[in-house]
Motif scaffolding. Sequence first.
Motif, PDB file in Angstrom:
ATOM      1  N   VAL A 145       0.826  -1.342   0.156  1.00  0.00           N
ATOM      2  CA  VAL A 145       0.062   0.085   0.096  1.00  0.00           C
ATOM      3  C   VAL A 145       0.909   1.118   0.052  1.00  0.00           C
ATOM      4  CG1 VAL A 145      -1.875   1.421   1.414  1.00  0.00           C
ATOM      5  CG2 VAL A 145      -1.848  -0.927   1.133  1.00  0.00           C
ATOM      6  N   GLN A 146       0.683   2.082  -0.927  1.00  0.00           N
ATOM      7  CA  GLN A 146       1.448   3.167  -1.211  1.00  0.00           C
ATOM      8  C   GLN A 146       1.308   4.254  -0.269  1.00  0.00           C
ATOM      9  OE1 GLN A 146       4.463   3.091  -3.016  1.00  0.00           O
ATOM     10  NE2 GLN A 146       5.102   5.208  -2.538  1.00  0.00           N
ATOM     11  N   PRO A 147       2.371   4.964   0.323  1.00  0.00           N
ATOM     12  CA  PRO A 147       1.900   6.203   1.342  1.00  0.00           C
ATOM     13  C   PRO A 147       1.373   7.105   0.309  1.00  0.00           C
ATOM     14  CG  PRO A 147       4.066   5.275   2.047  1.00  0.00           C
ATOM     15  CD  PRO A 147       3.642   4.623   0.625  1.00  0.00           C
ATOM     16  N   LYS A 148       0.662   8.239   0.794  1.00  0.00           N
ATOM     17  CA  LYS A 148      -0.273   9.105  -0.356  1.00  0.00           C
ATOM     18  C   LYS A 148       0.389  10.209  -0.096  1.00  0.00           C
ATOM     19  CE  LYS A 148      -4.988  10.777  -1.195  1.00  0.00           C
ATOM     20  NZ  LYS A 148      -4.747  12.282  -0.903  1.00  0.00           N
ATOM     21  N   ASP A 149       0.645  10.768   1.152  1.00  0.00           N
ATOM     22  CA  ASP A 149       1.450  12.113   1.773  1.00  0.00           C
ATOM     23  C   ASP A 149       2.139  12.062   2.493  1.00  0.00           C
ATOM     24  OD1 ASP A 149       0.270  13.997  -0.512  1.00  0.00           O
ATOM     25  OD2 ASP A 149      -1.730  13.503   0.396  1.00  0.00           O
ATOM     26  N   ILE A 150       3.197  12.929   2.986  1.00  0.00           N
ATOM     27  CA  ILE A 150       4.063  13.193   4.138  1.00  0.00           C
ATOM     28  C   ILE A 150       3.652  14.697   4.363  1.00  0.00           C
ATOM     29  CG2 ILE A 150       6.111  13.411   5.418  1.00  0.00           C
ATOM     30  CD1 ILE A 150       7.119  11.319   3.274  1.00  0.00           C
ATOM     31  N   VAL A 151       3.257  15.052   5.581  1.00  0.00           N
ATOM     32  CA  VAL A 151       2.843  16.561   5.929  1.00  0.00           C
ATOM     33  C   VAL A 151       3.712  17.014   7.222  1.00  0.00           C
ATOM     34  CG1 VAL A 151       1.088  18.134   6.646  1.00  0.00           C
ATOM     35  CG2 VAL A 151       0.456  16.185   5.184  1.00  0.00           C
ATOM     36  N   LEU A 152       4.435  18.062   6.636  1.00  0.00           N
ATOM     37  CA  LEU A 152       5.495  18.666   7.701  1.00  0.00           C
ATOM     38  C   LEU A 152       4.509  19.687   8.391  1.00  0.00           C
ATOM     39  CD1 LEU A 152       8.205  19.180   8.857  1.00  0.00           C
ATOM     40  CD2 LEU A 152       8.278  20.827   7.302  1.00  0.00           C
ATOM     41  N   ASP A 153       4.714  19.684   9.790  1.00  0.00           N
ATOM     42  CA  ASP A 153       3.893  20.607  10.625  1.00  0.00           C
ATOM     43  C   ASP A 153       4.557  20.967  11.997  1.00  0.00           C
ATOM     44  OD1 ASP A 153       1.972  22.281  11.578  1.00  0.00           O
ATOM     45  OD2 ASP A 153       0.419  20.778  11.439  1.00  0.00           O
ATOM     46  N   SER A 154       4.245  21.850  12.868  1.00  0.00           N
ATOM     47  CA  SER A 154       5.009  22.403  13.985  1.00  0.00           C
ATOM     48  C   SER A 154       3.923  22.274  15.227  1.00  0.00           C
ATOM     49  CB  SER A 154       5.817  23.685  13.781  1.00  0.00           C
ATOM     50  OG  SER A 154       5.026  24.478  13.689  1.00  0.00           O
ATOM     51  N   LEU A 155       4.496  22.169  16.284  1.00  0.00           N
ATOM     52  CA  LEU A 155       3.733  22.472  17.639  1.00  0.00           C
ATOM     53  C   LEU A 155       4.764  22.972  18.674  1.00  0.00           C
ATOM     54  CD1 LEU A 155       1.083  21.906  19.044  1.00  0.00           C
ATOM     55  CD2 LEU A 155       1.982  19.373  19.814  1.00  0.00           C
ATOM     56  N   ASN A 156       4.372  24.237  18.993  1.00  0.00           N
ATOM     57  CA  ASN A 156       5.258  25.051  19.970  1.00  0.00           C
ATOM     58  C   ASN A 156       6.658  24.935  19.645  1.00  0.00           C
ATOM     59  OD1 ASN A 156       2.869  25.155  21.834  1.00  0.00           O
ATOM     60  ND2 ASN A 156       3.260  23.156  22.811  1.00  0.00           N
ATOM     61  N   ARG A 157       6.739  25.310  18.042  1.00  0.00           N
ATOM     62  CA  ARG A 157       8.121  25.559  17.572  1.00  0.00           C
ATOM     63  C   ARG A 157       8.778  24.072  17.461  1.00  0.00           C
ATOM     64  NH1 ARG A 157      11.001  31.111  19.387  1.00  0.00           N
ATOM     65  NH2 ARG A 157       8.982  32.475  19.245  1.00  0.00           N
ATOM     66  N   ARG A 158       8.279  23.124  17.648  1.00  0.00           N
ATOM     67  CA  ARG A 158       8.663  21.860  17.233  1.00  0.00           C
ATOM     68  C   ARG A 158       8.171  21.361  16.376  1.00  0.00           C
ATOM     69  NH1 ARG A 158       8.733  16.548  21.735  1.00  0.00           N
ATOM     70  NH2 ARG A 158      10.495  15.495  20.696  1.00  0.00           N
ATOM     71  N   TYR A 159       9.002  20.956  15.267  1.00  0.00           N
ATOM     72  CA  TYR A 159       8.560  20.302  13.812  1.00  0.00           C
ATOM     73  C   TYR A 159       8.334  18.803  13.876  1.00  0.00           C
ATOM     74  CZ  TYR A 159       9.052  24.925  11.696  1.00  0.00           C
ATOM     75  OH  TYR A 159       9.068  26.074  11.254  1.00  0.00           O
ATOM     76  N   PHE A 160       7.510  18.388  13.071  1.00  0.00           N
ATOM     77  CA  PHE A 160       7.034  17.019  13.001  1.00  0.00           C
ATOM     78  C   PHE A 160       6.487  16.514  11.843  1.00  0.00           C
ATOM     79  CE2 PHE A 160       3.239  18.942  14.939  1.00  0.00           C
ATOM     80  CZ  PHE A 160       2.279  18.070  13.889  1.00  0.00           C
ATOM     81  N   ILE A 161       6.615  15.407  11.496  1.00  0.00           N
ATOM     82  CA  ILE A 161       5.839  14.988  10.211  1.00  0.00           C
ATOM     83  C   ILE A 161       4.668  13.825  10.656  1.00  0.00           C
ATOM     84  CG2 ILE A 161       7.803  15.349   8.607  1.00  0.00           C
ATOM     85  CD1 ILE A 161       6.752  11.747   9.157  1.00  0.00           C
ATOM     86  N   ARG A 162       3.634  13.843   9.510  1.00  0.00           N
ATOM     87  CA  ARG A 162       2.828  12.892   9.759  1.00  0.00           C
ATOM     88  C   ARG A 162       2.617  12.171   8.243  1.00  0.00           C
ATOM     89  NH1 ARG A 162      -2.658  14.083  12.869  1.00  0.00           N
ATOM     90  NH2 ARG A 162      -2.669  11.809  12.703  1.00  0.00           N
ATOM     91  N   ALA A 163       2.416  10.986   8.168  1.00  0.00           N
ATOM     92  CA  ALA A 163       2.181  10.351   6.981  1.00  0.00           C
ATOM     93  C   ALA A 163       0.700   9.821   6.671  1.00  0.00           C
ATOM     94  CB  ALA A 163       2.912   9.142   6.852  1.00  0.00           C
ATOM     95  N   ASN A 164      -0.013   9.684   5.690  1.00  0.00           N
ATOM     96  CA  ASN A 164      -1.117   9.246   5.516  1.00  0.00           C
ATOM     97  C   ASN A 164      -1.195   8.375   4.157  1.00  0.00           C
ATOM     98  OD1 ASN A 164      -2.379  10.998   3.109  1.00  0.00           O
ATOM     99  ND2 ASN A 164      -1.601  12.387   4.669  1.00  0.00           N
ATOM    100  N   TRP A 165      -2.292   7.478   4.223  1.00  0.00           N
ATOM    101  CA  TRP A 165      -2.251   6.572   2.943  1.00  0.00           C
ATOM    102  C   TRP A 165      -3.888   5.976   2.831  1.00  0.00           C
ATOM    103  CZ3 TRP A 165      -0.032   5.667   7.846  1.00  0.00           C
ATOM    104  CH2 TRP A 165      -0.777   4.562   8.508  1.00  0.00           C
ATOM    105  N   GLN A 166      -4.161   5.620   1.697  1.00  0.00           N
ATOM    106  CA  GLN A 166      -5.569   5.174   1.726  1.00  0.00           C
ATOM    107  C   GLN A 166      -5.776   3.537   1.677  1.00  0.00           C
ATOM    108  OE1 GLN A 166      -8.427   6.428   0.170  1.00  0.00           O
ATOM    109  NE2 GLN A 166      -9.399   4.627   1.070  1.00  0.00           N
ATOM    110  N   ASP A 167      -6.472   3.169   2.716  1.00  0.00           N
ATOM    111  CA  ASP A 167      -6.551   1.802   3.167  1.00  0.00           C
ATOM    112  C   ASP A 167      -7.482   1.390   2.144  1.00  0.00           C
ATOM    113  OD1 ASP A 167      -6.437  -0.345   4.933  1.00  0.00           O
ATOM    114  OD2 ASP A 167      -8.796  -0.060   4.711  1.00  0.00           O
ATOM    115  N   PRO A 168      -7.161   0.174   1.338  1.00  0.00           N
ATOM    116  CA  PRO A 168      -7.920  -0.613   0.557  1.00  0.00           C
ATOM    117  C   PRO A 168      -9.288  -1.287   1.303  1.00  0.00           C
ATOM    118  CG  PRO A 168      -5.790  -1.559   0.406  1.00  0.00           C
ATOM    119  CD  PRO A 168      -5.672  -0.499   1.626  1.00  0.00           C
ATOM    120  N   GLY A 169     -10.507  -1.022   0.814  1.00  0.00           N
ATOM    121  CA  GLY A 169     -11.622  -1.313   1.211  1.00  0.00           C
ATOM    122  C   GLY A 169     -11.967  -2.918   1.184  1.00  0.00           C
ATOM    123  N   GLY A 170     -12.712  -3.152   1.929  1.00  0.00           N
ATOM    124  CA  GLY A 170     -13.403  -4.700   1.871  1.00  0.00           C
ATOM    125  C   GLY A 170     -12.313  -5.689   2.073  1.00  0.00           C
TER     126      GLY A 170
END
Length: 303
Positions: A145-170
Amino acid sequence: MKIIYSIFLFFLTALFLSCSSLRNEVDPSQLGVESAKLVVSSFLSPQDTTLAVKVTRSATVVGDSISLLQTGNNITDATVTLSEGNKSVRLPYNNVSKSDTARSHPYYSVDARLLPIIAGHTYTLTVVTANGQQATSTCTIPAPVQPKDIVLDSLNRRYFIRANWQDPGGQVNYYQAAGIFRYILTSCKSCQMSTNDNLSFDDDTRGLFSDAGVDGSIMFSGRAYLTPSGQQANFYSQYKTASVLINLMSVDQAYYRYQEAVIRQRRSRNNPFAEPVLIPSNIEGGLGCFAGYNNAVLTLKLK
């Protein structure tokens, strides 16, 4: 008053003696220690260049006096075979030198080109020792299952990433998210090679997911922080180059159940009130885990 004190002392002594009588020394030879079992672990992936299997014997948990009598649990003389359909390959034992710190665990291995690992195919592992012990197991390799996106964000000046992907249904799907943060610091004037830091996700299961209850939806990893807590410098100014590589592994049920139990066991370690965690096994005739996974990669260039 003296009479009351004497009566109290009498009952206290009686209570101590009654509790002491509950403690009895037991000869370990009378406990009927169960014979050691085969412990087998192997994880197959189409991306691997080597097929590897670890084979040991289980150790008793009766006590140190018995455990110390066991000198090394690695099994070096077993016949280890991987097969798929009418194709099979025997894995010889690799006796790795103790001085080789990069490969400090002896295992049975063979070049993966001798038995290609293919999504949707089922593989059988058979281990037979010189004294006749046998263990077997099977696993089916999941589709990637291919990752869809990697998103860079920050919280209290601390940077982090989150990944997301499309789960195959059924269908039931399990995942393990991992990754690497690669960078060269601007403070290092002579640095040419990048530093590779393994990402650690802050969700409760440390990057391990099931699509139970969210089948067919977009799934998200936890946060993986790129900067330490309290760091105030501008994120981009710290690096000459920076990128994040996400590995999204589609794993089978045996892999998920095994890793999930290990995570719960580590979380409850040193807690005397925690319920014991039984590590599941899918090895017939032994203990351990024989599982398959399929890795898909996505890279985000930050600078």
